[in-house]
Design a protein around this motif. Structure first.
Motif, PDB file in Angstrom:
ATOM      1  N   GLN A 449       0.787  -1.039  -0.027  1.00 32.32           N
ATOM      2  CA  GLN A 449      -0.169   0.149  -0.098  1.00 32.32           C
ATOM      3  C   GLN A 449       0.821   1.392  -0.097  1.00 32.32           C
ATOM      4  O   GLN A 449       0.518   2.368  -0.572  1.00 32.32           O
ATOM      5  CB  GLN A 449      -0.953  -0.184   1.369  1.00 32.32           C
ATOM      6  CG  GLN A 449      -1.905  -0.894   1.128  1.00 32.32           C
ATOM      7  CD  GLN A 449      -3.144  -1.028   2.552  1.00 32.32           C
ATOM      8  OE1 GLN A 449      -2.288  -0.727   3.299  1.00 32.32           O
ATOM      9  NE2 GLN A 449      -4.023  -1.898   2.175  1.00 32.32           N
ATOM     10  N   SER A 486      -7.606   5.368  -0.857  1.00 32.31           N
ATOM     11  CA  SER A 486      -8.342   4.140  -0.298  1.00 32.31           C
ATOM     12  C   SER A 486      -7.644   2.859  -1.005  1.00 32.31           C
ATOM     13  O   SER A 486      -7.406   3.070  -1.960  1.00 32.31           O
ATOM     14  CB  SER A 486      -9.636   4.354  -0.729  1.00 32.31           C
ATOM     15  OG  SER A 486      -9.919   4.202  -2.295  1.00 32.31           O
ATOM     16  N   GLU A 488      -8.448  -1.475  -1.166  1.00 32.29           N
ATOM     17  CA  GLU A 488      -9.212  -2.428  -1.003  1.00 32.29           C
ATOM     18  C   GLU A 488      -8.562  -3.850  -1.761  1.00 32.29           C
ATOM     19  O   GLU A 488      -8.182  -3.838  -2.930  1.00 32.29           O
ATOM     20  CB  GLU A 488     -10.488  -2.402  -1.824  1.00 32.29           C
ATOM     21  CG  GLU A 488     -11.720  -3.427  -1.492  1.00 32.29           C
ATOM     22  CD  GLU A 488     -12.952  -3.002  -2.037  1.00 32.29           C
ATOM     23  OE1 GLU A 488     -13.900  -3.916  -2.061  1.00 32.29           O
ATOM     24  OE2 GLU A 488     -13.119  -2.149  -2.722  1.00 32.29           O
ATOM     25  N   ASN A 489      -8.564  -5.040  -1.107  1.00 27.75           N
ATOM     26  CA  ASN A 489      -8.063  -6.114  -1.369  1.00 27.75           C
ATOM     27  C   ASN A 489      -9.047  -7.279  -1.990  1.00 27.75           C
ATOM     28  O   ASN A 489     -10.311  -7.122  -1.471  1.00 27.75           O
ATOM     29  CB  ASN A 489      -7.407  -6.920  -0.284  1.00 27.75           C
ATOM     30  CG  ASN A 489      -6.048  -6.138  -0.039  1.00 27.75           C
ATOM     31  OD1 ASN A 489      -4.995  -6.030  -0.974  1.00 27.75           O
ATOM     32  ND2 ASN A 489      -6.100  -5.865   1.313  1.00 27.75           N
ATOM     33  N   ALA A 523     -15.255  -1.961  -8.188  1.00 25.17           N
ATOM     34  CA  ALA A 523     -15.276  -3.232  -7.554  1.00 25.17           C
ATOM     35  C   ALA A 523     -15.913  -4.509  -8.763  1.00 25.17           C
ATOM     36  O   ALA A 523     -15.288  -5.406  -8.513  1.00 25.17           O
ATOM     37  CB  ALA A 523     -16.117  -3.406  -6.216  1.00 25.17           C
TER      38      ALA A 523
END
Length: 546
Positions: A449, A486, A488-489, A523
């Motif tokens: 990250q 932000s 997100e995995n 997403a």
């Protein structure tokens, strides 16, 4: 043609129809095909609905078919009507009447007269420039007609076929055999003569096409302006490569200094071309700007791309070969040696502002020169076209990271974890990098990250996203909106057996962008891309799964 898949699984002899031969010719990069006559609407076809698939194939496969017209045993006027309905350019060579196979005239006026091979070549190439997929029918009058006796024999043969209940696939062979017998070989003699004549005309047309293609290529890098707005929501600028893999026979070892028995496979590759193929298969009809040589490999490569639904905007360079990657594997399947012939990329064209108008996304890979990438990205930014970037390799990712002007134009970037780390390291090596600017936001982040945050800081100043592939760990989506970050995995949901991982990242990239064009959020686009990548790693022959 419908029997082609089953026919290829047998070892029996067979013959191909005009439709099947067109398909095979196109796949082999052949633009001109000579035959005797084509199929069409059978007499009384309005009752039997017996219409040859040759007509359908002419409407969707970009091959010129040279024939002596439509077989005279068919309904010529109705066949011409169907060809007009299917938007197939239909011309007669040096005559005003449409020929009737055995006869130089059918009594039906030709839809379009042409008098030279150059006219035909220009019309064919203009259709390719417009992105049209149809072929072209060139009817050549029989120079050695068989006479009126043939028509009488045809009528008698049709009557016999009706009385004997012969129809469908058996009808044409029966009529031709009966006509040959009744005319005592006169129809066969005429048939042989017309095929030879067609071959002469076909050869002249093929030469005219080759000369036109050659004369339109300057051999220098140039911007391509097709004079109209983009036909697609996505424009791709990058490499198109022929990949050749050689490996020794199973159970043997590679012996240096001599020839080794084994196998060689050839497939289409290049990151830009791969991404464009994925977009094509998903219905996006992308424009692909690349450079290829004026050779059989280059022509075949781009024709296969058009066949899956893409639009070819390649620049043909007459003095340089199409990009080729040759890999020699050892007995364990590991790389023993490789040769990469990529000089052609120096001639990659820059899409102009006009060609990008109307597009939503410009996709770049790192194969073209940095100056070409930067110029294209800046044009896209000026007209609000989002720039997507696929780093291609670790060395090329590093080179791009050295050009902060290019990096600042990029909204979406698709590195693997190694490429991401290299990009971040190169940016921090820059004398102008201020670590303090990120210290307040990265101290609580993971190593991946933190690297993503460094790269995001130097991407598009308003909104930027990194889609980072991490192998078995899945995908990391790192996003920036102004100063807000932000992460997100997206873990791998299902483990599958991996046969070929070379196209996984390209498949994910293409599917992600396709999903965005269909209105999906980030997403949803990631999940769609991961499904495409999963299919890709399970294919054994090609980088891109069908």
């Amino acid at each position: 043609k419908s029997q082609s898949p089953s026919a290829t699984t047998t070892t029996r002899w067979g013959a191909t129809t005009v439709a099947s031969t067109m398909t095979l010719a196109h796949q082999a990069g052949i633009s001109t095909f000579v035959t005797g006559g084509i199929g069409g609407v059978h007499r009384d076809g309005e009752l039997s609905m017996d219409v040859s698939t040759d007509l359908t194939e002419l409407s969707r496969t970009p091959v010129i078919v040279i024939s002596a017209g439509i077989k005279s045993i068919l309904d010529i006027p109705r066949t011409l009507e169907v060809l007009e309905t299917l938007a197939v350019p239909t011309v007669t060579y040096q005559a005003d009447d449409f020929p009737a196979f055995f006869s130089a005239t059918s009594g039906v006026k030709t839809p379009w007269r042409v008098d030279s091979p150059v006219e035909i070549a220009e019309a064919y190439l203009a259709a390719r420039e417009l992105g049209l997929s149809h072929g072209m029918l060139v009817a050549v009058p029989n120079n050695d007609p068989a006479g009126a006796a043939v028509e009488m024999a045809i009528q008698d043969a049709l009557k016999q076929a009706s009385e004997q209940g012969i129809s469908g696939q058996g009808l044409t062979p029966f009529i031709l055999k009966t006509v040959a017998e009744q005319t005592e070989g006169e129809s066969l003699r005429s048939n042989i003569s017309l095929v030879k004549n067609n071959a002469y005309v076909g050869a002249d047309i093929a030469i005219a096409i080759a000369e036109k293609r050659s004369s339109s290529s300057t051999g220098f890098t140039q911007s391509i302006d097709d004079g109209s707005s983009s036909l697609s929501k996505v424009v791709v600028l990058g490499g198109a490569v022929v990949d050749i893999v050689a490996k020794p026979a199973e159970g043997t070892h590679l012996i240096p200094g001599t020839s080794n028995p084994g196998s060689c496979t050839e497939s289409d590759g290049g990151v830009g071309r791969n991404v464009a193929e994925v977009l094509s298969r998903l219905g996006c009809q992308p424009l692909l700007y690349t450079a290829v040589g004026d050779d059989a490999r280059g022509r075949s490569l781009m024709q296969r791309f058009e066949q899956v639904g893409g639009i070819d905007r390649s620049h043909t360079v007459p003095s340089v070969g199409t990009a080729t990657y040759l890999a020699v594997l050892n007995g364990h399947g590991d790389l023993h040696a490789a040769v990469a012939d990529m000089d052609i990329f120096e001639h990659t064209p820059v899409p102009t502002r006009t060609s990008l108008n109307g597009a939503q996304y410009l996709v770049l890979d790192a194969n073209p020169p940095i100056a070409v990438l930067e110029e294209a990205a800046k044009i896209a930014n000026e007209i609000d076209v989002k720039v997507c970037f696929e780093p291609t390799s670790v060395p090329k990712a590093r080179l791009v990271s050295e050009n902060l002007g290019l990096l600042s134009c990029i909204t979406y970037c698709f590195p693997n974890i190694d490429e991401l780390m290299t990009m971040a390291d190169r940016i921090t090596d820059n004398p102008g990098f201020m670590e303090a600017d990120l210290s307040s936001t990265t101290h609580h982040l993971t190593h991946e990250q933190s690297a993503a945050a460094i790269v995001l800081q130097h991407m598009h100043p308003k909104v930027a996203c990194l889609v980072v592939t991490m192998g078995e760990k899945g995908v990391l989506l790192a996003s920036k909106e102004l100063e807000d970050l932000s992460f997100e995995n997206f873990p791998v949901r299902e483990k599958v057996e991996v046969f070929n991982s070379t196209g996984a990242g390209d498949s994910l990239c293409g599917a992600f962008i396709a999903a965005l064009t269909y209105g999906k959020n980030h997403a949803e686009a990631i999940n769609f891309g991961m499904e495409a990548a999963k299919l890709s790693v399970q294919t054994t022959e090609s980088a891109i799964s069908e």
